[in-house]
Design an enzyme around this catalytic site. Sequence first.
Site, PDB file in Angstrom:
ATOM      1  N   ASP A  24       0.620   4.526 -15.029  1.00 14.20           N
ATOM      2  CA  ASP A  24      -0.454   3.804 -14.372  1.00 14.20           C
ATOM      3  C   ASP A  24      -1.565   3.613 -15.407  1.00 14.20           C
ATOM      4  O   ASP A  24      -1.599   4.286 -16.448  1.00 14.20           O
ATOM      5  CB  ASP A  24      -0.953   4.570 -13.144  1.00 14.20           C
ATOM      6  CG  ASP A  24      -1.511   3.647 -12.071  1.00 14.20           C
ATOM      7  OD1 ASP A  24      -1.913   2.511 -12.415  1.00 14.20           O
ATOM      8  OD2 ASP A  24      -1.552   4.047 -10.903  1.00 14.20           O
ATOM      9  N   GLU A  54     -11.781  -0.997   2.309  1.00 16.49           N
ATOM     10  CA  GLU A  54     -10.580  -0.193   2.061  1.00 16.49           C
ATOM     11  C   GLU A  54      -9.790  -0.850   0.935  1.00 16.49           C
ATOM     12  O   GLU A  54      -9.622  -2.062   0.892  1.00 16.49           O
ATOM     13  CB  GLU A  54      -9.718  -0.048   3.317  1.00 16.49           C
ATOM     14  CG  GLU A  54      -9.037  -1.300   3.804  1.00 16.49           C
ATOM     15  CD  GLU A  54      -7.999  -1.029   4.880  1.00 16.49           C
ATOM     16  OE1 GLU A  54      -7.706   0.138   5.180  1.00 16.49           O
ATOM     17  OE2 GLU A  54      -7.463  -2.019   5.412  1.00 16.49           O
TER      18      GLU A  54
END
Length: 737
Positions: free
Chosen positions: A274, A478
């Site tokens: 990542d 979110e």
Amino acid sequence: MKTKVIALLVLFHFFHAGLMAQEKKPNEANFEWYDMSLPMEDRIDALISAMTVDEKISQLMNANAPIPRLGVKEYDWWNECLHGVARNGRATVFPQAIALGATFDTKLAFQVATAISDEARAKFNIAQKMGNYNRYAGLTFWTPNVNIFRDPRWGRGQETYGEDPFLTSRIGVAFVEGLQGNNPNYLKAAACAKHFAVHSGPEAFRHQFNAVVSPKDLWETYLPAFEALVKEAKVEAVMGAYNRTDGEASCASPFLLQDILTKQWGFKGHIVSDCGAIQDIWKDHHLAKTPEEASSMAIKAGLDLNCGRTFESLKKALDEKLVTEKDIDKALHDLLRTKFRLGFFDDNRDNPYAHISPDVIGSSEHRKLALEEAEKSIVLVKNKNHVLPLKKDLKSVFVTGPQAANEEVLLGNYYGVNNNTVNILDGIVSQLSLGTTINYRYGQLPYQKNVNPMDYVTGGAAAADVCIAVMGINGLVEGEEGAAIASEHKGDRKDIRLPQSQIDFLKKIKAKGKGNPLVVVITGGSPIAIPEIYDIADAVLYVWYPGEEGGTAVGNILFGDAVPSGRLPFTVPKSVNDLPPYEDYSMKGRTYKYMEKEPLFPFGFGLSYSKFEYSKMTIGAGPDGKITAKVTISNTGKFDAEEVAQMYTSSPLAGKGDPFYSLVAFQRVSVPAGQSKVVQFELPEKAFTEVNEAGKRVLRKGNYKLWIGGSLPGNRSTALGASKCQEMSVDVAQLLK
């Protein structure tokens, strides 16, 4: 004289030949790696042998530097296509991934991914001709996200297919197969299973968090989808997570990357970190003292590609003998294999994907597919007195709510852009008669009380023939760590209820009403608890982040041009108080499998405008050591509709260490009104096994309970209006003998 002329001609010939040699493109030169008659592995080895150490290292980070002398182009591995080609200009914007999970439709998942990869190839072909080698212009997509949505507070849960490992694996496999194509020689695009393996928040601590997980939870919940994508879909890449898993950095874990991924599962692709995760190993996890140590840990554990720049330290790590050039060559070989499979070193004439027309980008066919997905994903959770579908010739309709005209709610996160989106207000208005009086007011600020105390809305909304209130949340509150700019918790949600300002607004409308219907449409990508709203609303729909045709889909559902058939891909708890601590990765008390408290809405739940009944369930031994389950589904309502048949098992130790229920099969089936269809499931023995405390799959002794129905078995589902499940008890071990 003649001799001089001949000499001049010879000189001109060699001079011209030299110019031509200089003008030749690198891929026309006599390089072995461009020789398509040689085996691919030999071509890769030849290219690696021709590189210097510095050149090799430059290819191990996402932004690959060009190597002109070897004919190697610049390339950036970083690309996204969660629900359409993302961050790279115009493309079809499909509904967010959680909506795809809500369809319970693997065929549709394959079709959507196929459309995305067609557009990706077409855009790539154009970009190459333009010389656009920027980030997001490539073919290596860091999609799909098959992490388990174990906790509703996680802001990135919207990127997943829900809380269930089996549903996630089935949708994920279909999606990868659609992205990568079925050509024996070439990948259409390279998919990536992320984030390996135990990763689902908190976002605020993802760079230093240690996810502690038992062997049972690891193999029962967190690994099955990854295993399916590797073994069945042959996913080309796997991305390591930011966090530690049981103390080891996920991007430098010999246990995860070598023992499980490579040795046990036989993974043949490449492994990527990542973005910034190698830096985390030494800066945040403190598992290494220097970038050199962190890079060497990752390379030796099997990681090939660094999203970031930390691998620049590999040159110093070589000098310090922390790694060998052989380690670097191995990582580079894995990466080059992907490039070769994408056709980067081949003549485009032999690659069918190199000729995909730009006409596919945002095509009418893809737009129809986006609409179909949005319609099939919408979940109806309440429909009091069959208030829906609405009539199109109502005298007055009042549309309100902060998300009605907000195009942000169509997108979610990791999205592309489109110049022809349809918001929810547009979709509602397009359905109504030209004689209908339609009023629209924003009505209520989404996340706070209105600054202006005057109320021009609730009285008119209550007096209309019907009020459609479009509430919910969007990607501002979110999402990922830094993307959700209105979130106080770096993308996560501390409270899973609808914002209090919206609750109060709806209560005020209802209090002023005289029995006129209140229809509530809720946007968002996660479980939103609405106990107060469920009590006062006449109809409630969850519509997710429904993509470019989201408004059309909502309008079609509300007014009966489409029948709702979506199912919740997660449990909606009544309150955050019903959840274990967010940081606790134990599955105890989580998801439908282990949650003891009654939910607001169960996993797999969703209503239809029609009514379905299940009957004549049978279980028997089938071919190839499989168990065959059959059931008859009858549409006893007035609407032609699709039903999502779901099969669950429960072991003899259910609730005593094993899950209460486990989804083992599902099938979407179209049943015309007044007709019946027989649905058949073929299940392998593995479907009935359970994972013990040591992490091993075992078949329990005794009788298993089996259910087939349109929702999760149990009293809560039927109380909410779901069809009653058919149930049987069977000794699976005896049946398989």
